[in-house]
Design a protein around this motif. Structure first.
Motif, PDB file in Angstrom:
ATOM      1  N   LEU A 127       0.834  -1.202   0.000  1.00 54.40           N
ATOM      2  CA  LEU A 127       0.000   0.000   0.000  1.00 54.40           C
ATOM      3  C   LEU A 127       0.872   1.257   0.000  1.00 54.40           C
ATOM      4  N   HIS A 128       1.891   1.267   0.858  1.00 56.88           N
ATOM      5  CA  HIS A 128       2.803   2.414   0.913  1.00 56.88           C
ATOM      6  C   HIS A 128       3.570   2.545  -0.404  1.00 56.88           C
ATOM      7  N   GLN A 129       3.990   1.406  -0.963  1.00 55.12           N
ATOM      8  CA  GLN A 129       4.760   1.455  -2.205  1.00 55.12           C
ATOM      9  C   GLN A 129       3.915   1.996  -3.356  1.00 55.12           C
ATOM     10  N   LEU A 130       2.693   1.524  -3.478  1.00 58.94           N
ATOM     11  CA  LEU A 130       1.817   1.995  -4.550  1.00 58.94           C
ATOM     12  C   LEU A 130       1.519   3.486  -4.408  1.00 58.94           C
ATOM     13  N   ASN A 131       1.285   3.921  -3.177  1.00 61.79           N
ATOM     14  CA  ASN A 131       1.014   5.341  -2.934  1.00 61.79           C
ATOM     15  C   ASN A 131       2.219   6.195  -3.318  1.00 61.79           C
ATOM     16  N   GLU A 132       3.418   5.736  -2.950  1.00 66.08           N
ATOM     17  CA  GLU A 132       4.633   6.474  -3.272  1.00 66.08           C
ATOM     18  C   GLU A 132       4.888   6.474  -4.780  1.00 66.08           C
ATOM     19  N   ARG A 133       4.570   5.358  -5.429  1.00 64.06           N
ATOM     20  CA  ARG A 133       4.778   5.265  -6.877  1.00 64.06           C
ATOM     21  C   ARG A 133       3.857   6.241  -7.623  1.00 64.06           C
ATOM     22  N   VAL A 134       2.608   6.344  -7.171  1.00 67.49           N
ATOM     23  CA  VAL A 134       1.681   7.293  -7.792  1.00 67.49           C
ATOM     24  C   VAL A 134       2.222   8.715  -7.651  1.00 67.49           C
ATOM     25  N   ALA A 135       2.688   9.065  -6.458  1.00 65.94           N
ATOM     26  CA  ALA A 135       3.234  10.400  -6.231  1.00 65.94           C
ATOM     27  C   ALA A 135       4.454  10.638  -7.109  1.00 65.94           C
ATOM     28  N   GLN A 136       5.262   9.616  -7.273  1.00 62.86           N
ATOM     29  CA  GLN A 136       6.468   9.741  -8.091  1.00 62.86           C
ATOM     30  C   GLN A 136       6.118  10.056  -9.544  1.00 62.86           C
ATOM     31  N   PHE A 137       5.150   9.350 -10.102  1.00 63.49           N
ATOM     32  CA  PHE A 137       4.825   9.553 -11.512  1.00 63.49           C
ATOM     33  C   PHE A 137       4.050  10.846 -11.747  1.00 63.49           C
ATOM     34  N   ILE A 138       3.264  11.271 -10.762  1.00 61.63           N
ATOM     35  CA  ILE A 138       2.625  12.581 -10.877  1.00 61.63           C
ATOM     36  C   ILE A 138       3.694  13.671 -10.893  1.00 61.63           C
ATOM     37  N   GLY A 139       4.676  13.541 -10.000  1.00 60.90           N
ATOM     38  CA  GLY A 139       5.757  14.510  -9.968  1.00 60.90           C
ATOM     39  C   GLY A 139       6.564  14.515 -11.258  1.00 60.90           C
ATOM     40  N   LYS A 140       6.821  13.329 -11.812  1.00 62.09           N
ATOM     41  CA  LYS A 140       7.577  13.251 -13.053  1.00 62.09           C
ATOM     42  C   LYS A 140       6.827  13.914 -14.205  1.00 62.09           C
ATOM     43  N   ALA A 141       5.514  13.679 -14.276  1.00 62.47           N
ATOM     44  CA  ALA A 141       4.725  14.311 -15.340  1.00 62.47           C
ATOM     45  C   ALA A 141       4.799  15.826 -15.234  1.00 62.47           C
ATOM     46  N   GLU A 142       4.857  16.324 -14.000  1.00 61.68           N
ATOM     47  CA  GLU A 142       4.937  17.772 -13.785  1.00 61.68           C
ATOM     48  C   GLU A 142       6.294  18.315 -14.191  1.00 61.68           C
ATOM     49  N   TYR A 143       7.391  17.713 -13.672  1.00 67.18           N
ATOM     50  CA  TYR A 143       8.688  18.325 -13.924  1.00 67.18           C
ATOM     51  C   TYR A 143       9.185  18.085 -15.342  1.00 67.18           C
ATOM     52  N   ASP A 144       8.708  17.038 -16.023  1.00 62.97           N
ATOM     53  CA  ASP A 144       9.088  16.854 -17.424  1.00 62.97           C
ATOM     54  C   ASP A 144       8.578  17.999 -18.294  1.00 62.97           C
ATOM     55  N   ARG A 145       7.469  18.596 -17.870  1.00 59.48           N
ATOM     56  CA  ARG A 145       6.868  19.667 -18.651  1.00 59.48           C
ATOM     57  C   ARG A 145       7.335  21.052 -18.226  1.00 59.48           C
ATOM     58  N   LEU A 146       7.698  21.217 -16.964  1.00 58.85           N
ATOM     59  CA  LEU A 146       7.928  22.554 -16.434  1.00 58.85           C
ATOM     60  C   LEU A 146       9.385  22.888 -16.140  1.00 58.85           C
ATOM     61  N   LEU A 147      10.241  21.888 -15.992  1.00 56.71           N
ATOM     62  CA  LEU A 147      11.591  22.160 -15.515  1.00 56.71           C
ATOM     63  C   LEU A 147      12.640  22.091 -16.620  1.00 56.71           C
ATOM     64  N   ASP A 148      13.731  22.816 -16.408  1.00 60.29           N
ATOM     65  CA  ASP A 148      14.835  22.789 -17.359  1.00 60.29           C
ATOM     66  C   ASP A 148      15.687  21.535 -17.124  1.00 60.29           C
ATOM     67  N   PRO A 149      16.649  21.239 -18.013  1.00 59.08           N
ATOM     68  CA  PRO A 149      17.436  20.006 -17.879  1.00 59.08           C
ATOM     69  C   PRO A 149      18.162  19.860 -16.542  1.00 59.08           C
ATOM     70  N   ASP A 150      18.698  20.950 -16.003  1.00 55.43           N
ATOM     71  CA  ASP A 150      19.388  20.860 -14.712  1.00 55.43           C
ATOM     72  C   ASP A 150      18.441  20.359 -13.625  1.00 55.43           C
TER      73      ASP A 150
END
Length: 232
Positions: A127-150
């Motif tokens: 349960l903890h792993q799945l919850n953390e994984r969801v948060a991880q991929f939401i964060g990745k979708a955000e920073y792939d679009r908004l952040l620079d390479p650094d």
């Protein structure tokens, strides 16, 4: 090193099991040594095992018929992936590929389901792993679009030091600049520039074939202010 010792070191969930459950896991799990570039699991194949990384580094990626490949995340030693496909009893929607020579464990689906039926601590871990994984991929979708390479490199590295998904690995990870580039989807040269900039900011130290994190929280939030400004 005995299998039980390897699992104890690289599988936080194994330490939550009772003696009977541990014995069955040791009996049923299989271990494979794979070379860099090996496809460990293929997209489109029925998921039949839970995949663990006992040593090395693998990536989860997707591709299309034109040969374009996108890395979704990296998984260092101590990480276990693929529980979603097992729970839904579906085909895998991604490839799992060794970025370097690695040792991979496979826990058969029947044993995985037996643990679900017999161990409350195992369920809590999932349960903890799945919850953390969801948060991880939401964060990745955000920073792939908004952040620079650094900032993307900073966040990519922060993911690999996630203490909930990859417990017990410490603050040093054996990873090359080329591997960082694969995971952050930038060139090796651009990854080198980003690592040097992050090192200059005191967030990490670049070592030969490795990265040592000095400020994990700083990596997690690097570039956040700039992204907010750009979004406005």
């Amino acid at each position: 090193m005995q299998l039980a010792d390897s699992l104890h070191l690289a599988a936080a969930w194994f330490r939550t099991l009772d003696s009977e459950q541990r014995a069955r896991v040791e009996r049923d799990v299989s271990v494979q040594h794979v070379q860099a570039g090996t496809i460990i699991e293929r997209k489109g194949e029925l998921a039949q095992a839970w995949i663990g990384v006992l040593a090395g580094l693998v990536k989860v990626s997707v591709g299309n018929a034109e040969g374009k490949v996108a890395s979704l995340t990296g998984v260092p030693a101590g990480g276990w992936i693929g529980e979603g496909s097992l729970l839904k009893r579906e085909v895998r929607k991604y490839d799992v590929v060794a970025l370097r020579d690695s040792v991979v464990a496979r826990l058969p689906s029947a044993t995985f389901e037996w643990l679900l039926d017999s161990s409350i601590p195992f369920n809590r871990y999932l349960l903890h792993q799945l919850n953390e994984r969801v948060a991880q991929f939401i964060g990745k979708a955000e920073y792939d679009r908004l952040l620079d390479p650094d900032a993307r490199v900073a966040r990519c590295l922060a993911e690999l030091f996630n203490p909930l998904l990859y417990p017990g690995m410490g603050m040093r990870l054996a990873i090359t600049q080329e591997e960082v580039g694969y995971l952050a989807r930038v060139s090796r040269q651009r990854a080198n520039q980003a690592l040097r900039k992050l090192e200059g900011a005191g967030l990490l130290k670049v070592e030969y074939g490795a990265v040592r994190v000095m400020d994990l929280e700083g990596l997690k939030h690097y570039g956040a202010d700039r992204a907010a400004i750009d979004e406005d």
